[in-house]
Design a protein around this motif. Structure first.
Motif, PDB file in Angstrom:
ATOM      1  N   ASP A  92      56.984 -12.479  49.308  1.00 23.22           N
ATOM      2  CA  ASP A  92      56.237 -12.315  50.562  1.00 23.22           C
ATOM      3  C   ASP A  92      55.748 -10.876  50.644  1.00 23.22           C
ATOM      4  O   ASP A  92      56.529  -9.958  50.949  1.00 23.22           O
ATOM      5  N   GLU A  93      54.462 -10.675  50.376  1.00 21.24           N
ATOM      6  CA  GLU A  93      53.894  -9.322  50.318  1.00 21.24           C
ATOM      7  C   GLU A  93      53.994  -8.594  51.655  1.00 21.24           C
ATOM      8  O   GLU A  93      54.218  -7.384  51.698  1.00 21.24           O
ATOM      9  N   GLU A  94      53.846  -9.307  52.747  1.00 23.06           N
ATOM     10  CA  GLU A  94      53.939  -8.675  54.070  1.00 23.06           C
ATOM     11  C   GLU A  94      55.336  -8.093  54.298  1.00 23.06           C
ATOM     12  O   GLU A  94      55.485  -6.961  54.767  1.00 23.06           O
ATOM     13  N   VAL A  95      56.352  -8.847  53.956  1.00 20.26           N
ATOM     14  CA  VAL A  95      57.728  -8.352  54.097  1.00 20.26           C
ATOM     15  C   VAL A  95      57.968  -7.220  53.106  1.00 20.26           C
ATOM     16  O   VAL A  95      58.639  -6.229  53.434  1.00 20.26           O
ATOM     17  N   ALA A  96      57.404  -7.321  51.914  1.00 21.06           N
ATOM     18  CA  ALA A  96      57.548  -6.254  50.919  1.00 21.06           C
ATOM     19  C   ALA A  96      57.007  -4.931  51.452  1.00 21.06           C
ATOM     20  O   ALA A  96      57.617  -3.871  51.264  1.00 21.06           O
ATOM     21  N   GLN A  97      55.874  -4.978  52.147  1.00 19.78           N
ATOM     22  CA  GLN A  97      55.304  -3.762  52.724  1.00 19.78           C
ATOM     23  C   GLN A  97      56.208  -3.189  53.819  1.00 19.78           C
ATOM     24  O   GLN A  97      56.366  -1.971  53.927  1.00 19.78           O
ATOM     25  N   LYS A  98      56.819  -4.055  54.613  1.00 15.30           N
ATOM     26  CA  LYS A  98      57.733  -3.590  55.667  1.00 15.30           C
ATOM     27  C   LYS A  98      58.959  -2.919  55.074  1.00 15.30           C
ATOM     28  O   LYS A  98      59.409  -1.881  55.568  1.00 15.30           O
ATOM     29  N   VAL A  99      59.480  -3.495  54.002  1.00 11.94           N
ATOM     30  CA  VAL A  99      60.638  -2.895  53.330  1.00 11.94           C
ATOM     31  C   VAL A  99      60.243  -1.542  52.743  1.00 11.94           C
ATOM     32  O   VAL A  99      60.981  -0.557  52.869  1.00 11.94           O
ATOM     33  N   ALA A 100      59.078  -1.471  52.117  1.00 12.03           N
ATOM     34  CA  ALA A 100      58.611  -0.211  51.526  1.00 12.03           C
ATOM     35  C   ALA A 100      58.441   0.864  52.599  1.00 12.03           C
ATOM     36  O   ALA A 100      58.832   2.023  52.384  1.00 12.03           O
ATOM     37  N   CYS A 101      57.901   0.500  53.745  1.00 12.25           N
ATOM     38  CA  CYS A 101      57.746   1.463  54.847  1.00 12.25           C
ATOM     39  C   CYS A 101      59.101   1.947  55.336  1.00 12.25           C
ATOM     40  O   CYS A 101      59.290   3.138  55.609  1.00 12.25           O
ATOM     41  N   HIS A 102      60.039   1.026  55.436  1.00  8.93           N
ATOM     42  CA  HIS A 102      61.383   1.413  55.877  1.00  8.93           C
ATOM     43  C   HIS A 102      62.000   2.408  54.893  1.00  8.93           C
ATOM     44  O   HIS A 102      62.547   3.431  55.301  1.00  8.93           O
ATOM     45  N   LYS A 103      61.900   2.103  53.593  1.00  8.14           N
ATOM     46  CA  LYS A 103      62.479   2.981  52.573  1.00  8.14           C
ATOM     47  C   LYS A 103      61.828   4.369  52.622  1.00  8.14           C
ATOM     48  O   LYS A 103      62.499   5.382  52.498  1.00  8.14           O
ATOM     49  N   ALA A 104      60.512   4.395  52.828  1.00 11.70           N
ATOM     50  CA  ALA A 104      59.800   5.679  52.915  1.00 11.70           C
ATOM     51  C   ALA A 104      60.260   6.466  54.139  1.00 11.70           C
ATOM     52  O   ALA A 104      60.373   7.694  54.090  1.00 11.70           O
ATOM     53  N   SER A 105      60.543   5.761  55.232  1.00 14.47           N
ATOM     54  CA  SER A 105      60.977   6.459  56.452  1.00 14.47           C
ATOM     55  C   SER A 105      62.339   7.128  56.270  1.00 14.47           C
ATOM     56  O   SER A 105      62.622   8.133  56.916  1.00 14.47           O
ATOM     57  N   LEU A 106      63.160   6.585  55.386  1.00 13.06           N
ATOM     58  CA  LEU A 106      64.475   7.191  55.145  1.00 13.06           C
ATOM     59  C   LEU A 106      64.328   8.584  54.559  1.00 13.06           C
ATOM     60  O   LEU A 106      65.035   9.509  54.959  1.00 13.06           O
ATOM     61  N   GLY A 107      63.417   8.732  53.618  1.00 15.19           N
ATOM     62  CA  GLY A 107      63.176  10.041  53.022  1.00 15.19           C
ATOM     63  C   GLY A 107      62.638  11.030  54.034  1.00 15.19           C
ATOM     64  O   GLY A 107      63.018  12.210  54.045  1.00 15.19           O
ATOM     65  N   LYS A 108      61.773  10.565  54.918  1.00 17.07           N
ATOM     66  CA  LYS A 108      61.208  11.441  55.941  1.00 17.07           C
ATOM     67  C   LYS A 108      62.287  11.929  56.904  1.00 17.07           C
ATOM     68  O   LYS A 108      62.253  13.072  57.360  1.00 17.07           O
ATOM     69  N   LYS A 109      63.267  11.079  57.210  1.00 18.06           N
ATOM     70  CA  LYS A 109      64.364  11.484  58.093  1.00 18.06           C
ATOM     71  C   LYS A 109      65.176  12.622  57.471  1.00 18.06           C
ATOM     72  O   LYS A 109      65.561  13.564  58.149  1.00 18.06           O
ATOM     73  N   ILE A 110      65.412  12.520  56.162  1.00 18.56           N
ATOM     74  CA  ILE A 110      66.175  13.570  55.474  1.00 18.56           C
ATOM     75  C   ILE A 110      65.365  14.860  55.407  1.00 18.56           C
ATOM     76  O   ILE A 110      65.903  15.953  55.620  1.00 18.56           O
ATOM     77  N   GLU A 111      64.077  14.756  55.132  1.00 16.97           N
ATOM     78  CA  GLU A 111      63.226  15.949  55.101  1.00 16.97           C
ATOM     79  C   GLU A 111      63.230  16.644  56.454  1.00 16.97           C
ATOM     80  O   GLU A 111      63.319  17.875  56.532  1.00 16.97           O
ATOM     81  N   LYS A 112      63.158  15.863  57.525  1.00 14.39           N
ATOM     82  CA  LYS A 112      63.187  16.431  58.876  1.00 14.39           C
ATOM     83  C   LYS A 112      64.533  17.099  59.147  1.00 14.39           C
ATOM     84  O   LYS A 112      64.597  18.214  59.680  1.00 14.39           O
ATOM     85  N   ALA A 113      65.618  16.440  58.748  1.00 12.56           N
ATOM     86  CA  ALA A 113      66.957  17.007  58.947  1.00 12.56           C
ATOM     87  C   ALA A 113      67.106  18.321  58.180  1.00 12.56           C
ATOM     88  O   ALA A 113      67.668  19.291  58.699  1.00 12.56           O
ATOM     89  N   ASN A 114      66.584  18.377  56.952  1.00 12.06           N
ATOM     90  CA  ASN A 114      66.656  19.611  56.163  1.00 12.06           C
ATOM     91  C   ASN A 114      65.854  20.727  56.811  1.00 12.06           C
ATOM     92  O   ASN A 114      66.281  21.891  56.820  1.00 12.06           O
TER      93      ASN A 114
END
Length: 169
Positions: free
Chosen positions: A133-155
């Motif tokens: 399901d490509e739509e769900v795949a995009q949602k998972v990818a966005c979620h994973k990308a947001s995790l990195g952004k949270k760490i960058e912000k914390a740093n």
């Protein structure tokens, strides 16, 4: 919308933990259902649910259970759908439930996340669905990308705090 994920709890006392899975799926607009079924108190209903889930369009089942933690295994024995077990913290800090879930006999696999890790179960369910399901795949990818952004912000916040402390001391 037809649910793609089914979240099953042995009792409603598991809801405070399983709400994290519900919240993640809801935020990512992945349709799900929630039910309380007991492997020990309603075994016929559990078997019927498991056998009918795929026909109803369910793609993944998340099953939470504490102590003896039979629910994920009982469901897995009656369906070919992937089942993710969420061990619920109980008398032995959830170790009893986790060991019950991971010790399934050959041929009856149950994926298992950490104790009380309902959100991880939801993400794993979404990753399974994303395979087709490509739509769900995009949602998972966005979620994973947001995790990195949270760490960058914390740093960045830590660097600013460190700089502030050195200047004021």
């Amino acid at each position: 919308m037809k649910p793609l994920v089914s979240i099953i709890m042995g009792s409603t006392s598991d809801l405070p933990v399983m709400e994290k899975a519900c919240k993640w799926l809801d935020e990512n607009e992945i349709p799900f259902e929630v039910n309380a079924l007991s492997a020990h108190r309603t075994p016929d209903a559990v078997e019927r649910f498991a056998k009918e889930a795929q026909q109803r369009g369910i793609k993944v089942i998340i099953a939470a259970a504490g102590m003896a933690a039979a629910l994920p295994g009982v469901i897995a024995a009656s369906t070919s759908l992937p089942v993710i077990g969420v061990p619920i913290k109980g008398m032995l800090d959830g170790l009893d439930a986790m060991l019950s879930i991971v010790q399934m006999p050959p041929g009856i696999p149950v994926a298992t996340v950490g104790v009380n890790a309902a959100q991880n179960a939801a993400i794993l369910a979404a990753q399974m669905i994303a395979l087709s399901d490509e739509e769900v795949a995009q949602k998972v990818a966005c979620h994973k990308a947001s995790l990195g952004k949270k760490i960058e912000k914390a740093n960045a916040e830590l660097a600013a705090l460190k700089e502030y402390r050195f200047k004021t001391n």
